[in-house]
Scaffold this motif. Structure first.
Motif, PDB file in Angstrom:
ATOM      1  N   ALA A  85       0.831  -1.203   0.000  1.00  0.00           N
ATOM      2  CA  ALA A  85       0.000   0.000   0.000  1.00  0.00           C
ATOM      3  C   ALA A  85       0.870   1.259   0.000  1.00  0.00           C
ATOM      4  N   TRP A 140      -5.952   4.232  -0.171  1.00  0.00           N
ATOM      5  CA  TRP A 140      -4.958   3.638   0.746  1.00  0.00           C
ATOM      6  C   TRP A 140      -5.563   2.499   1.558  1.00  0.00           C
ATOM      7  N   ASP A 182      -3.268  -5.914   0.752  1.00  0.00           N
ATOM      8  CA  ASP A 182      -2.011  -6.415   1.324  1.00  0.00           C
ATOM      9  C   ASP A 182      -2.277  -7.463   2.395  1.00  0.00           C
ATOM     10  N   LYS A 183      -3.214  -7.145   3.292  1.00  0.00           N
ATOM     11  CA  LYS A 183      -3.558  -8.087   4.365  1.00  0.00           C
ATOM     12  C   LYS A 183      -4.130  -9.380   3.788  1.00  0.00           C
ATOM     13  N   SER A 237      -4.410  -1.386   1.503  1.00  0.00           N
ATOM     14  CA  SER A 237      -4.000  -2.046   2.753  1.00  0.00           C
ATOM     15  C   SER A 237      -4.768  -3.348   2.954  1.00  0.00           C
TER      16      SER A 237
END
Length: 279
Positions: free
Chosen positions: A2, A46, A53-54, A50
């Motif tokens: 991110a 953002w 990504d998680k 994120s």
């Protein structure tokens, strides 16, 4: 990975500045409406990145841990064992229908597990332990019999597994603690707070060791030197004894020269009678 909110926001503002159709949106005020809108959009982007990504980390972890037949897979399957529960027919999953989440969690009696490949033979060494209060403890005879039957249900054909469910290895530390007489008395008790901080530090170090982890004498000494009131520590002899299942009793004590891994996967210090405090 991110991007930072500031970077996303800058890219958007640069794009607005370079667009002739948006030339009127040139206010430098931090509370300009379009700047607030840009921030909200940048924050949303953002947050979404994120989450992605998680999600990727969760997927990678699940794929890594669920590869059937690996030592990690055997470990996870062992930790999922539920004492007193039956498996779903033709499955390695337990039938939890009609049970509460607390009942299911309480049935998972294996709290610690380590699986390693034996270097001497073609087999897996699977060490397990439960808990009694705050202390590690072996499974009972009934529990370990049930667990071994569970292993048979899912282990790969031809894989030999040696299950280690021993009482804790006994650890004896013959040591001298050089004390600050202003802080510790001759028995190792804290003059100001009471209690014996050196014994507490030893117990905390043993608890912090990973299950089936390596005990390193120098690491223990380093921890003890950090205790308030301890000037220095000398361990003259450290020795351990493991429960020998072949003879159903503990082995003779063997000296630990530098480091060792407990046969049971964990240690127990019987007492601190061999710890002396000197000036």
């Amino acid at each position: 990975m991110a991007r930072q909110i500031e970077l996303i926001q800058k890219e958007m503002l640069d794009g607005i500045a370079a667009n002739s159709d948006l030339v009127q949106l040139n206010s430098t005020s931090k509370v300009a409406i379009y700047r607030l809108i840009v921030f909200v959009v940048a924050y949303s982007i953002w947050l979404l990145e994120s989450i992605f990504d998680k999600h990727r980390i969760d997927i990678d972890t699940a794929l890594y841990e669920q590869k059937s037949g690996t030592p990690r897979w055997y470990r996870n399957m062992s930790l999922d064992f539920q004492f007193g529960f039956d498996l779903i027919t033709d499955s390695d999953k337990f039938d939890n229908s009609g049970f509460t989440s607390d009942q299911i969690e309480d049935s998972k009696i294996i709290k610690y597990c380590s699986v390693k490949e034996s270097l001497e033979s073609n087999r897996l060494i699977l060490k397990v332990a439960s808990e009694q209060g705050d202390e590690l403890a072996p499974l009972t005879e009934t529990q370990i019999t049930s667990f071994k039957q569970y292993l048979i249900e899912f282990q790969y054909a031809g894989v030999k597994i040696n299950v280690v469910n021993n009482p804790a290895d006994k650890l004896v530390l013959n040591m001298s603690v050089y004390r600050d007489v202003l802080v510790l008395d001759e028995n190792g008790s804290s003059i100001l707070n009471g209690g014996k901080p050196v014994e507490t530090a030893i117990k905390n170090y043993m608890k912090a060791l990973p299950f089936d982890g390596e005990l390193v004498i120098n690491d223990l000494i380093e921890k003890l030197r950090a205790v308030d009131g301890v000037n220095n520590v000398h361990i003259s002899i450290a020795s351990s004894s493991f429960y020998d299942t072949a003879i159903n009793e503990y082995s003779p004590y063997n000296e630990i020269e530098v480091k060792t891994i407990p046969v049971a996967g964990y240690f127990e210090i019987i007492n601190f009678d061999t710890v002396t405090y000197v000036v």
